[in-house]
Design a protein around this motif. Structure first.
Motif: not given
Length: 625
Positions: A419-433, A439-452
């Motif tokens: 599945e594809q998301s829209g634009w996400l920020g680091r703050q949890a938003n219930p609209a993002n399902g 915790k998932l957003l923290e992992a998604l915006f980690s350095d390794d995830s962003v850079k690689n």
């Protein structure tokens, strides 16, 4: 509400656990469990609080707050203060459990049965359902014996905390003085120095806006954003099938679960002894019984007219069907020795005096397979799906980690849709399902995830639900251009400077007032009290009630953030109107509750000195991060 209550910073959190028992069925944890992995978070005497138990308790509290408050900044629900409060709550529970054991406090079987029977989750059509009870426990992975032990423990702690709370004394003199303060009337007048009057007096330097922009550039950054793709592995996607043979085999092997015990349906008339006294209540019950003996058909009408049980009185005394263990013992003993249509003698219980009419008897029987087939099939499917999910979860977690450059292999292996998301920020938003998990957003915006653009680890966003995601497009944080922000910054700076001018003017006028120079044109008089201060702006409430009453008039000045400055003159202080009995008793009840809470907290503090409490700060603040 009392100032003391409103300003109290330390409400005894353990009460929230103890008094909410009927509503806190899901997720109960053992008070004395010491199983877990990794370093223990704390130790109370010889009893350990494991990381596993601490994290479980913290997740439960986080979910409870999210359900109550809606969208909440994740940092508010995972910081040192929040984690310490959760741990303090667990330590308090341990201390009470240890002390209750030492005092040999124990909730009896009757109390446990009555408490469980009152839990709405276990009721069907307003009556306790043993089938629903067992089904809900199975869904939570609990046995009736284990749950009943937990309830017994909770009730025991209630007994101890309640006993300690009752020792908190509230003298009549103190309560009367506090009530007098709450109702006291103060006559005040007000003068506002509105911010708008000072805006035109502000002259900003030509470079003021640019200087503020440069010194506070972080305020004007748009946060980084990302679009992600993700896959969800959940229990409901597990396809579990159950054969007829498996259903029949389960039924044959667990027939004891499908024995429906004898149930009886009764009506009753209750004469409570609390209001009129035991002797008068018994006498009234005896009179009613004689009237019923003469005219049995009048039972329902007499129940409606005289019964002190409001729930059944409206139904002509009807209590519906019930099994053993669902009524207080004297009532049960009488009902289960009667024949259909019989009317009992007067039966005394803790609630008062009962006259019982046995309406019907439903004999014990074994439920046939056809009747319970659906429940067995659902249970077996749930168990099979849980086993499949447990196996799949481990393989899923390994695959998204080992093949971290794509979600495609895991999607194909487990037949999942990417599945594809829209634009996400680091703050949890219930609209993002599924991607609203902190915790998932923290992992998604980690350095390794962003850079690689690697897959995140498989994150449990809900029970039996794992998600892995990866960034497909990333926008770093960017500083907004100064030109577009200049008018907004200038408006902000003008407002700040105008506020300074209003405050300086107000303070100068206040000094003159206190020096005896009162030539101001005050507004109309307002009568306010601590119980009703709606005519005052919120920032002015406490200062107005702290004004000196020894010499009147008295003066005070209040800065109204973003609105200007206000001056107050206190002219008179008078006793308030006499409270009616309902409000008076309500306020005294609040005072007694506060006194009880403070008494329990003092007791817990003493227990911490009696039993050795060790806290592993490293484990507390570093676990599961």
């Amino acid at each position: 509400m009392f100032d003391a209550i409103r300003n109290n910073k330390k409400i005894v959190q353990v009460f929230l656990v103890l008094i909410a028992l009927p509503f806190a069925f899901f997720g109960l944890e053992s008070y004395v469990s010491s199983d877990g992995v990794g370093a223990d978070v704390a130790k109370v005497g010889e009893i350990k609080i494991s990381q596993q138990e601490f994290q479980q308790s913290m997740r439960e509290q986080q979910e409870r707050l999210r359900s109550q408050l809606g969208q909440v900044d994740p940092k508010m629900l995972d910081n040192p203060e929040f984690r310490k409060a959760i741990l303090d709550d667990l330590i308090d529970q341990r201390l009470l459990a240890m002390e209750a054991g030492k005092r040999r406090l124990f909730a009896n079987d009757e109390t446990v049965r009555r408490t469980i029977g009152a839990i709405e989750a276990f009721q069907q059509d307003g009556q306790f359902s043993n089938e629903r009870y067992e089904a809900l426990l199975r869904a939570q992975g609990m046995s009736p014996a284990g749950f009943e032990a937990q309830v017994r423990q909770d009730l025991t702690l209630q007994q101890l905390a309640g006993t300690i709370g009752q020792t908190g004394m509230l003298s009549r003199t103190v309560s009367e003085r506090i009530l007098a303060l709450q109702t006291e009337q103060r006559e005040v007048q007000e003068i506002r120095l509105p911010l708008e009057d000072y805006l035109g007096k502000v002259k900003l330097a030509d470079d003021a806006a640019r200087k503020f922009y440069d010194e506070n550039s972080k305020q004007f950054e748009t946060p980084d954003q990302a679009r992600a793709e993700f896959i969800v592995l959940s229990l409901d996607r597990m396809d579990a099938k159950v054969s007829d043979e498996e259903i029949k085999s389960w039924y044959d092997g667990h027939k004891e679960r499908y024995q429906q015990p004898e149930e009886r349906r009764a009506s009753h008339i209750l004469i409570a002894s609390e209001s009129v006294g035991k002797d008068k209540a018994k006498a009234k019950a005896e009179e009613l019984l004689q009237e019923i003996r003469k005219k049995p058909a009048a039972f329902g009408d007499l129940a409606k007219k005289h019964s002190d049980d409001p729930g059944s009185a409206a139904q002509a005394g009807d209590l519906g069907f019930f099994g053993r263990g669902m009524m207080v013992k004297p009532f049960e003993d009488a009902a289960f020795t009667m024949k259909e249509g019989d009317i009992s003698e007067v039966v005394e219980s803790d609630f008062g005096f009962h006259i019982i009419k046995l309406v019907a008897v439903r004999a014990a029987k074994e439920k046939p397979l056809a009747e319970v087939r659906g429940d067995i099939e659902a249970e077996l499917k749930t168990s099979a799906a849980a086993r499949k999910f447990a196996e799949a979860a481990e393989a899923f977690s390994n695959m998204v980690y080992e093949q971290s450059d794509s979600l495609q292999p895991a999607a194909e292996q487990f037949k999942l849709k990417i599945e594809q998301s829209g634009w996400l920020g680091r703050q949890a938003n219930p609209a993002n399902g599924p991607l609203a998990n902190a915790k998932l957003l923290e992992a998604l915006f980690s350095d390794d995830s962003v850079k690689n653009k690697r897959n995140t680890e498989a994150v449990e966003i809900a029970p039996n639900t794992l998600v892995s995601a990866r960034i497909v497009e990333y926008k770093p944080a960017a500083l907004q251009p100064f030109e577009g922000l200049k008018p907004t910054i200038e408006k902000l700076l003008v407002s700040q400077e105008a506020m300074k001018l209003a405050k300086a003017d107000g303070e100068a006028r206040l000094a003159a007032l206190k020096g005896g120079d009162d030539k101001l044109s005050w507004g109309s008089a307002k009568r306010v009290s601590r119980m009703d201060a709606r005519l005052l702006p919120p920032p002015a409430v406490q200062p107005v009630f702290r004004m000196d009453t020894a010499k009147l008039p008295s003066y005070a000045g209040i800065e109204l953030a973003g609105a200007g400055y206000a001056l107050y003159r206190l002219n008179k202080v008078e006793a308030g109107e006499k409270l009616d009995d309902v409000r008076r008793q309500g306020l005294i009840g609040q005072l007694r509750t506060l006194a009880a809470q403070e008494e329990v907290q003092l007791y817990l503090n003493a227990l911490r000195g009696r039993y050795k409490v060790e806290i592993n700060d490293k484990a507390l603040n570093g676990s599961e991060r």
